[in-house]
Structure formats: structure tokens, C-alpha cells
Design an enzyme around this catalytic site. Structure first.
Site, PDB file in Angstrom:
ATOM      1  CG  HIS A 146      -5.740  -2.035  -0.171  1.00 44.32           C
ATOM      2  ND1 HIS A 146      -4.851  -1.876  -1.212  1.00 44.32           N
ATOM      3  CD2 HIS A 146      -5.236  -1.321   0.870  1.00 44.32           C
ATOM      4  CE1 HIS A 146      -3.869  -1.093  -0.827  1.00 44.32           C
ATOM      5  NE2 HIS A 146      -4.069  -0.750   0.433  1.00 44.32           N
TER       6      HIS A 146
ATOM      7  CG  ASP B 260      -6.354  -3.077  -3.932  1.00 40.11           C
ATOM      8  OD1 ASP B 260      -6.959  -2.214  -3.268  1.00 40.11           O
ATOM      9  OD2 ASP B 260      -5.112  -3.100  -4.072  1.00 40.11           O
TER      10      ASP B 260
ATOM     11  CB  SER C  14      -0.968  -0.049   1.185  1.00 41.34           C
ATOM     12  OG  SER C  14      -2.000   0.895   1.039  1.00 41.34           O
TER      13      SER C  14
END
Length: 304
Positions: A279, A247, A163
Site C-alpha cells: 500500500h 496491498d 489511499s
């Protein structure tokens, strides 16, 4: 009754809101931090180290089970959390890094960088770069940390993150490409792994720009939208990118993959698209079948 001025919201983003008096309130509760610990099942040990007191930068180091005269390759890991949450010291990231250390036989250095709002961007980039340089400063065996002096093999070094951490890793790799490595060029980073990385072009662009008041050119800032010249000189030989079918940041990783191939960079890049996962699912649910699949591919990339 109208809300008081102190409680009026001026701006609201995905992870936090800003009140008119300047206060920032995170919209998600953060995970509790846990102390370092040893894992008797795998033999992995961990400890926390201070890299810098001002600014405050620290890390958690994971050391695999020792064998006679063993030296281990190195992974520098950057956690996710939208640049404003999470920690290298939470249970989820502790377990992930410990599992990587055990599975790949790598020393893992998991960086604890400054978070918005106490330290606005670019603190996260600067802290991570300082941590990577600190790690490389042990190449001659006379650094501050005995585990790195005694057990690290600096001929094989990787960086990785998920991320926001994937985003930070790109900036690190771009810097490496500019300066030609670490420790005056004696430490080269072989590869980079990005899991569900964040870049511009999604609904969080305004949030990133708010967190980075000194951004360069708004949405064209190369940390938000990687520049072709940075991609072309990326300071590693190979890249692995994970994206998830469900995601909301999938396009970020896919676009990065395509642009990297188009940039003229001479390394090799692989994209792994896992359907029906959201995600950073592997951090939230590490026991799932898909998380085990991700871990297997992650470890294989490091070892091979």
C-alpha cells in the site's frame, strides 16, 4: 493493579485507539513537516498558501520551470493517511508532487485538509471541495494567488490522490458530476487518478464510521460505498486506477473499476495492477523501480 479509568481503552482501530475518557491516541508517528523549497535540478518552485482561516485550509503549490509565455495544466492532489495522519507539507508528499510537476509540466496544488480527531469527517471532504473551488476561482486571472493567475491553463484540469486521498477524489468527482463543473461550469475536470484508494468492504469500515459520526446510512454511506448513480455521472472524462498486488486495499480499487464500468458512465477507465507491491509503496520508497514505473504511467496519463 487495574489500569485507571483515564487509561482504559474503549475502542481500538487500525490507526488509533479511543480511551474511555474520550481521548484519541494515534498509533503511528506522523512525518515531520518541511517548508516549501525550490528544486534547482528541475526548476520546480513551491510555496504555501492559505485558502481559508476558518475553517483552516491551506495548500502547497508546485510551479514547473517557466518558459517564455508558458501556461501549465493543473493537478489538484489529495494526500493519503487514513483521514487522520500525514500532510501535504511532509517531505514524502512534497517530493512526490514536485516530481509530478517536473515530469508532467503541470502546476500541482496539494491540499492540506482537516484531520480526525481535531476535525472529524466530513471535514476532509468539505476542505478538499473548498480547495478545488478556490483553485478554479482563478480562471479569470484575478484570484488571490499570482502563480495561478499568471501561469495556469484551466482548459486541462485533473484531480488525483492516494489511499484516503483517492477516496476523497471520488467524492469530488461525484460532486462535479452533480454541479456540472467549477466556476459556474467554466472549469471542467478532464481526468482523475486514484492510487490504492480506500472504500468500504474492508476491515477499516468501522474506523471510518467512527471518524464520521454524521454518516449517512452506516456502511451504505456513498462516500464509503460509492453509489451507482454517483459513478454514472462522475464529473470527468477518464479515470486511471492503480492497485498493488500485496496491498490490503487492492479489492477496493478493483471493485471500484468494475462498478464504474457497470454504472453506465460514458468515460474511459484504466486499471494498472502492479504485482508484489504494498500500500502506497511509491510514497514510502520513491526511488524503487516499481515507483518509477508508477510515476511514468501517472505522468503519461496526465500528459496524454
Amino acid at each position: 493493579m487495574a489500569p485507571s479509568a483515564d487509561n482504559e481503552v474503549a475502542l481500538e482501530f487500525r490507526f488509533f485507539r479511543v480511551f474511555k475518557d474520550g481521548r484519541v491516541e494515534l498509533l503511528q508517528e506522523d512525518d515531520e513537516k518541511i517548508p516549501p523549497s525550490d528544486n534547482p535540478a528541475t526548476g520546480v518552485r513551491s510555496k504555501d498558501v492559505i485558502i481559508s482561516k476558518e475553517p483552516p485550509i491551506s495548500a502547497r503549490i508546485f510551479l514547473p520551470k517557466l518558459k517564455q509565455g508558458s501556461k501549465f495544466p493543473l493537478l489538484f492532489y489529495v494526500h493519503g493517511g487514513g483521514f487522520c495522519m500525514r500532510s501535504a507539507f511532509t517531505e514524502r508528499y512534497h517530493k512526490f508532487c514536485s516530481s509530478v510537476a517536473a515530469g508532467a509540466d503541470f502546476i500541482v496544488v496539494s491540499i492540506e485538509y482537516g484531520l480526525f480527531p481535531s476535525r472529524p469527517l466530513p471535514a476532509c471532504y468539505e476542505d478538499s471541495w473548498a480547495g478545488l473551488q478556490w483553485m478554479a476561482s482563478h480562471v479569470d486571472g484575478n484570484g488571490a494567488e499570482a502563480w495561478l493567475n499568471d501561469h495556469a491553463d484551466f482548459s486541462k484540469v485533473f484531480i488525483a490522490g492516494n489511499s484516503a486521498g483517492g477516496n476523497i477524489c471520488h467524492t469530488l468527482a461525484a460532486l462535479l458530476g452533480s454541479v456540472g463543473g467549477l466556476a459556474s461550469g467554466r472549469v471542467k475536470v478532464e481526468g482523475m487518478v486514484m492510487v490504492h484508494p480506500f472504500f468500504g468492504g474492508v476491515d477499516k469500515d468501522d474506523m471510518w464510521l467512527y471518524m464520521c459520526p454524521g454518516n449517512i446510512g452506516g456502511s451504505e454511506d456513498p462516500r464509503l460505498k460509492p453509489a451507482m448513480e454517483d459513478l454514472a455521472r462522475l464529473g470527468c472524462q477518464k479515470v486511471l486506477i492503480f492497485v498493488g498486488g500485496e496491498d490490503y486495499l487492492k479489492a477496493c480499487g478493483t471493485n471500484y473499476y468494475e462498478r464504474l464500468k457497470e454504472s453506465g458512465w460514458k468515460g474511459s477507465v484504466q486499471l494498472i495492477d502492479q504485482p508484489k507491491v504494498g500500500h502506497s509503496f511509491h510514497i514510502k520508497d520513491p526511488s524503487s523501480e516499481k515507483a518509477a514505473e508508477l510515476m511514468e504511467n501517472f505522468v503519461s496519463f496526465l500528459k496524454n
